[in-house]
Design a protein around this motif. Structure first.
Motif, PDB file in Angstrom:
ATOM      1  N   GLY A 299      60.724  75.352  17.862  1.00 46.03           N
ATOM      2  CA  GLY A 299      60.996  74.522  19.029  1.00 46.03           C
ATOM      3  C   GLY A 299      61.938  75.180  20.014  1.00 46.03           C
ATOM      4  O   GLY A 299      62.261  76.380  19.922  1.00 46.03           O
ATOM      5  N   ILE A 300      62.415  74.389  20.959  1.00 45.71           N
ATOM      6  CA  ILE A 300      63.325  74.885  21.999  1.00 45.71           C
ATOM      7  C   ILE A 300      64.067  73.686  22.590  1.00 45.71           C
ATOM      8  O   ILE A 300      63.546  72.563  22.593  1.00 45.71           O
ATOM      9  CB  ILE A 300      62.550  75.652  23.106  1.00 45.71           C
ATOM     10  CG1 ILE A 300      63.500  76.433  24.017  1.00 45.71           C
ATOM     11  CG2 ILE A 300      61.642  74.708  23.906  1.00 45.71           C
ATOM     12  CD1 ILE A 300      62.761  77.414  24.943  1.00 45.71           C
ATOM     13  N   VAL A 301      65.283  73.919  23.047  1.00 40.33           N
ATOM     14  CA  VAL A 301      66.030  72.937  23.821  1.00 40.33           C
ATOM     15  C   VAL A 301      66.468  73.617  25.112  1.00 40.33           C
ATOM     16  O   VAL A 301      67.054  74.708  25.077  1.00 40.33           O
ATOM     17  CB  VAL A 301      67.259  72.412  23.056  1.00 40.33           C
ATOM     18  CG1 VAL A 301      68.151  71.562  23.959  1.00 40.33           C
ATOM     19  CG2 VAL A 301      66.826  71.599  21.842  1.00 40.33           C
ATOM     20  N   ILE A 302      66.170  72.992  26.245  1.00 41.24           N
ATOM     21  CA  ILE A 302      66.517  73.561  27.552  1.00 41.24           C
ATOM     22  C   ILE A 302      67.384  72.560  28.301  1.00 41.24           C
ATOM     23  O   ILE A 302      67.031  71.386  28.427  1.00 41.24           O
ATOM     24  CB  ILE A 302      65.261  73.897  28.372  1.00 41.24           C
ATOM     25  CG1 ILE A 302      64.367  74.878  27.585  1.00 41.24           C
ATOM     26  CG2 ILE A 302      65.641  74.497  29.722  1.00 41.24           C
ATOM     27  CD1 ILE A 302      63.044  75.182  28.271  1.00 41.24           C
TER      28      ILE A 302
ATOM     29  N   SER B 201      64.112  68.964  16.393  1.00 35.04           N
ATOM     30  CA  SER B 201      65.078  69.515  17.345  1.00 35.04           C
ATOM     31  C   SER B 201      65.940  68.385  17.893  1.00 35.04           C
ATOM     32  O   SER B 201      65.467  67.248  18.054  1.00 35.04           O
ATOM     33  CB  SER B 201      64.368  70.224  18.505  1.00 35.04           C
ATOM     34  OG  SER B 201      63.760  71.427  18.080  1.00 35.04           O
ATOM     35  N   VAL B 202      67.199  68.711  18.183  1.00 33.03           N
ATOM     36  CA  VAL B 202      68.180  67.688  18.536  1.00 33.03           C
ATOM     37  C   VAL B 202      69.039  68.165  19.699  1.00 33.03           C
ATOM     38  O   VAL B 202      69.421  69.342  19.772  1.00 33.03           O
ATOM     39  CB  VAL B 202      69.095  67.383  17.323  1.00 33.03           C
ATOM     40  CG1 VAL B 202      70.187  66.396  17.688  1.00 33.03           C
ATOM     41  CG2 VAL B 202      68.283  66.872  16.137  1.00 33.03           C
ATOM     42  N   LEU B 203      69.361  67.250  20.609  1.00 34.11           N
ATOM     43  CA  LEU B 203      70.422  67.450  21.587  1.00 34.11           C
ATOM     44  C   LEU B 203      71.232  66.159  21.641  1.00 34.11           C
ATOM     45  O   LEU B 203      70.720  65.118  22.056  1.00 34.11           O
ATOM     46  CB  LEU B 203      69.874  67.807  22.972  1.00 34.11           C
ATOM     47  CG  LEU B 203      70.933  68.228  24.007  1.00 34.11           C
ATOM     48  CD1 LEU B 203      70.363  69.192  25.033  1.00 34.11           C
ATOM     49  CD2 LEU B 203      71.513  67.007  24.738  1.00 34.11           C
TER      50      LEU B 203
ATOM     51  N   ASP C 163      69.561  67.497  33.277  1.00 35.24           N
ATOM     52  CA  ASP C 163      68.219  67.289  32.742  1.00 35.24           C
ATOM     53  C   ASP C 163      68.103  68.092  31.455  1.00 35.24           C
ATOM     54  O   ASP C 163      68.729  69.150  31.318  1.00 35.24           O
ATOM     55  CB  ASP C 163      67.131  67.783  33.708  1.00 35.24           C
ATOM     56  CG  ASP C 163      67.146  67.083  35.048  1.00 35.24           C
ATOM     57  OD1 ASP C 163      67.726  65.991  35.150  1.00 35.24           O
ATOM     58  OD2 ASP C 163      66.575  67.651  36.004  1.00 35.24           O
ATOM     59  N   PHE C 164      67.291  67.628  30.513  1.00 41.39           N
ATOM     60  CA  PHE C 164      67.049  68.462  29.337  1.00 41.39           C
ATOM     61  C   PHE C 164      65.688  68.184  28.722  1.00 41.39           C
ATOM     62  O   PHE C 164      65.134  67.094  28.837  1.00 41.39           O
ATOM     63  CB  PHE C 164      68.158  68.344  28.284  1.00 41.39           C
ATOM     64  CG  PHE C 164      68.601  66.950  27.927  1.00 41.39           C
ATOM     65  CD1 PHE C 164      68.001  66.237  26.899  1.00 41.39           C
ATOM     66  CD2 PHE C 164      69.668  66.372  28.593  1.00 41.39           C
ATOM     67  CE1 PHE C 164      68.440  64.974  26.549  1.00 41.39           C
ATOM     68  CE2 PHE C 164      70.120  65.098  28.254  1.00 41.39           C
ATOM     69  CZ  PHE C 164      69.501  64.400  27.232  1.00 41.39           C
TER      70      PHE C 164
END
Length: 340
Positions: free
Chosen positions: A294-297, A126-128, A69-70
């Protein structure tokens, strides 16, 4: 290594994918104990049921598919001259397959920089991997339009409309629109920036519109609210204007002639910055608020470890039940998931 492309036998399959003796081909269905879902050989996909043959494994490599999950939140928009900044786009993905041992890029979007001007800085996305959350739209001012974005900026004190959120469009939506500003005569005020939980509020008299609400997410194991919009600032002649309230989830309050400058969005929430307050002469009562970063989790099984080949990212990892949760809070770089 890889299963040979010719003269394959059961021991070649066992060497690549694991297992114990005696060897049975039925152990090697895709999605089973030894072979992850989505595995392919030279002749196409390895079956998950039904007929299976040794020849289907020619050229196959043991690729680990990790279900994860992200959460991706972009940088929030800065406040403008009374217009509140929109929150960064808020996107949540569940049960996504990631290929172990391969690089994917993570980028943490910065918030837009506030200032004493009609129109201020723009945040970043933000990018994943292949997934992007769009930066929040900055708030507007007189003759200076705000921006569309993940959530839209609020309109400034010159009859400026609120700006659209969820731009570009995603499903589910990554945000909402900003609220409208008032007339360019005092008393007036700016609209609030949009948030993931709702649109920014419209100006009312000398009261700035409230920032749109943020949204709660429990990917870390506890509920956290992020991506709230910034409040609109007030424009007043004598008396007192009222700053627009901050949107829950990291949004910044607007400014007025009592409270001064707009408040910045909170770091790693994607919150929008509050709009400037203005005097009747059009003088800024301090800077507008900057957008929050931002943030990426990323949440994944605890049998794997995340790495950052080459560096470039700031992160921390915690454990919740049978999962690890890695929070990326700054920078950009490549990431891999590998077995412990």
């Amino acid at each position: 290594m890889t299963v040979p492309t010719t003269n394959v036998d059961l021991s070649d399959i066992q060497t690549e994918f694991g297992g114990s003796n005696p060897i049975s081909l039925s152990e090697y269905y895709a999605g089973g104990t030894h072979v992850s879902s989505g595995q392919t050989g030279n002749s196409g996909s390895i079956p998950s049921s039904g007929t299976i043959s040794i020849g289907q494994f020619r050229g196959a490599t043991d690729t680990v598919i990790i279900t994860s999950d992200f959460l991706i939140i972009a940088g929030g928009g800065s406040g403008g001259a009374t217009g509140g900044g929109g929150a960064g786009g808020h996107r949540f993905f569940e049960d996504v397959d990631i290929t172990g041992g391969t690089n994917f890029t993570v980028t943490i979007g910065a918030g837009g920089a506030g200032g004493a001007s009609q129109s201020n800085g723009t945040g970043t996305n933000s990018v994943l991997g292949d997934n992007t959350s769009t930066r929040g739209g900055k708030g507007g001012g007189e003759g200076a339009a705000g921006e569309t974005g993940g959530s839209g900026g609020g309109g400034g004190w010159s009859n400026s409309p609120g700006l659209a959120g969820n731009t570009p469009s995603t499903s589910p939506s990554q945000g909402n629109s900003g609220g409208s500003g008032g007339p360019n005569t005092s008393p007036s005020a700016g609209g609030g920036g949009g948030g993931i939980g709702g649109a920014g509020g419209n100006q009312s008299g000398s009261t700035g519109g409230a920032g749109g609400a943020g949204g709660a997410n429990s990917i870390t194991g506890s509920s956290v609210t992020r991506a709230g919009g910034g409040g609109g600032g007030a424009y007043v002649f004598g008396g007192s204007g009222t700053a627009g309230a901050a949107g829950s989830g990291g949004g910044g309050r607007g400014g007025d002639n009592n409270q001064g400058a707009g408040v910045s969005g909170s770091a790693n929430t994607g919150g929008g910055g509050g709009g400037n307050g203005l005097s009747a002469a059009g003088n800024f009562l301090g800077n507008s608020g900057s957008g929050g970063s931002g943030i990426v989790i990323l949440k994944y099984p605890d049998t794997f470890t995340v790495s950052n080949p080459g560096g470039g990212l700031t992160s921390s990892t915690a454990t919740s039940g049978d999962f690890k949760i890695t929070s990326f809070t700054a920078g950009t770089g490549n990431v891999q998931l590998n077995a412990n």
